[in-house]
Enzyme design. Structure first.
Site, mmCIF file in Angstrom:
data_model
loop_
_atom_site.group_PDB
_atom_site.id
_atom_site.type_symbol
_atom_site.label_atom_id
_atom_site.label_comp_id
_atom_site.label_asym_id
_atom_site.label_seq_id
_atom_site.Cartn_x
_atom_site.Cartn_y
_atom_site.Cartn_z
ATOM 1 N N ASN A 97 0.875 -1.177 0.000
ATOM 2 C CA ASN A 97 0.000 0.000 0.000
ATOM 3 C C ASN A 97 0.913 1.228 0.000
ATOM 4 O OD1 ASN A 97 -1.777 2.073 0.469
ATOM 5 N ND2 ASN A 97 -2.354 1.419 2.534
ATOM 6 N N LYS B 141 0.149 4.240 -0.226
ATOM 7 C CA LYS B 141 -0.485 5.441 0.358
ATOM 8 C C LYS B 141 -0.211 6.634 -0.578
ATOM 9 C CE LYS B 141 -0.161 3.269 4.824
ATOM 10 N NZ LYS B 141 -0.093 3.374 6.266
ATOM 11 N N HIS C 226 -9.545 1.410 5.144
ATOM 12 C CA HIS C 226 -8.253 1.589 5.808
ATOM 13 C C HIS C 226 -8.437 2.553 6.980
ATOM 14 C CE1 HIS C 226 -4.106 2.683 6.568
ATOM 15 N NE2 HIS C 226 -3.768 1.575 5.931
ATOM 16 N N GLU D 293 -6.778 4.968 7.922
ATOM 17 C CA GLU D 293 -6.569 6.387 7.567
ATOM 18 C C GLU D 293 -7.825 6.977 6.925
ATOM 19 O OE1 GLU D 293 -2.876 5.658 5.507
ATOM 20 O OE2 GLU D 293 -2.004 5.115 7.444
ATOM 21 N N GLU E 181 -5.385 -4.770 10.679
ATOM 22 C CA GLU E 181 -4.356 -3.751 10.874
ATOM 23 C C GLU E 181 -4.616 -3.023 12.198
ATOM 24 O OE1 GLU E 181 -2.380 -2.525 6.840
ATOM 25 O OE2 GLU E 181 -3.962 -1.128 7.372
ATOM 26 N N GLY F 105 2.711 2.307 10.786
ATOM 27 C CA GLY F 105 3.709 3.363 10.609
ATOM 28 C C GLY F 105 4.432 3.729 11.897
ATOM 29 N N SER G 19 3.540 -2.170 10.320
ATOM 30 C CA SER G 19 4.990 -2.258 10.522
ATOM 31 C C SER G 19 5.586 -3.614 10.109
ATOM 32 C CB SER G 19 5.358 -1.924 11.977
ATOM 33 O OG SER G 19 4.996 -0.588 12.274
#
Ligand code: 13P
Length: 249
Positions: free
Chosen positions: A9, A11, A94, A96, A166, A172, A212
């Site tokens: 991904n 992003k 996701h 985000e 996730e 991250g 991660s």
């Protein structure tokens, strides 16, 4: 069980020249039979990566899409447009998108439905925030996300669905979930899907871990019984790191 699924991904990263450099670093022999590799790129690069990916066995994915097929939705991208560029997968829900763009479970469920009806394979992301884990509410949170999505998936569509666990606190941050926590949640997801859709669908469901994932921790995660692949952010931006994720399995 099917192949290991490795999804990058990107992003909102990469540009024309870094994409060329990324693809130039791959060779046919970097791909192995038991591993399916997907890159989920920003919309403007989907056409480019569809062409480049065709020559080596990388499949194309998007990171989001509209919950409508066409019309007055300024700034949105239709699932049909994604199909026009040979996009096979689309990441939906996701964290985000959920947190920054306030996408609800209901909106994500609608997107799942329209993605499936348009011939795309949704990668549904679920996962808890740190406070939820600390309060012992991680299963409750994931159940709510799964339940909303499951209502929009018919029994004959489940084989095209991928679920990515996730944990938000691992994205991250360099803090990877322990293999046992990742396995416990993946097993829980499979058990819930068994309730929604039956044994056979649950057994064949592909469950990814994301958060991660790096060359140094991927092997331990992929050895977990209920984990069938990874959804990778940072480590998918560098070709050498990305290919070493499956090179070491
Ligand atoms: P990182 O691998 O950078 O933690 O990102 C995970 C992720 O959000 C993939 O969708």
């Amino acid at each position: 069980m099917s192949k290991v699924l490795m999804v990058g991904n990107w992003k909102m990263n990469m540009d024309k020249s870094s994409i060329k450099k990324f693809y130039d670093s791959f060779d046919k022999k970097d791909f192995v039979d038991g591993v399916e590799v997907v890159i989920c790129a920003p919309f403007p690069y989907l056409g480019t990566i569809a062409e480049l990916s065709d020559k080596i066995s990388i499949k194309v994915g998007a990171q989001n899409m509209c919950n409508e097929l066409a019309g007055a939705f300024t700034g949105e991208v239709s699932p049909l447009m994604l199909r026009d560029f040979n996009t096979e997968y689309v990441i939906l829900g996701h964290s985000e998108r959920r947190q920054i763009y306030l996408e609800s479970d209901e909106l994500i469920a609608e997107k799942i439905k329209i993605a499936l009806n348009s011939g795309l394979k949704p990668i549904l992301c679920v996962g808890e925030m740190l406070e939820e884990r600390e309060a012992g509410k991680e299963f409750e949170k994931v159940y709510k996300q799964l339940l909303a999505a499951s209502k929009c998936i018919s029994l004959d569509q489940w084989h095209n669905v991928v679920i990515a666990y996730e944990p938000v606190w691992a994205i991250g941050t360099g803090k990877v979930a322990s293999a046992s926590d990742a396995q416990n949640m993946s097993k829980y997801i499979r058990e819930q899907v068994k309730e929604f859709a039956g044994n056979e669908i649950a057994e064949n469901l592909r469950i990814l871990y994301g958060g991660s994932v790096k060359p140094s921790n991927v092997k331990e995660l992929m050895e977990c019984e209920d984990i069938n692949g990874a959804l990778v952010g940072g480590a998918s931006l560098d070709a050498a790191d990305f290919k070493s994720l499956w090179g070491t399995l």
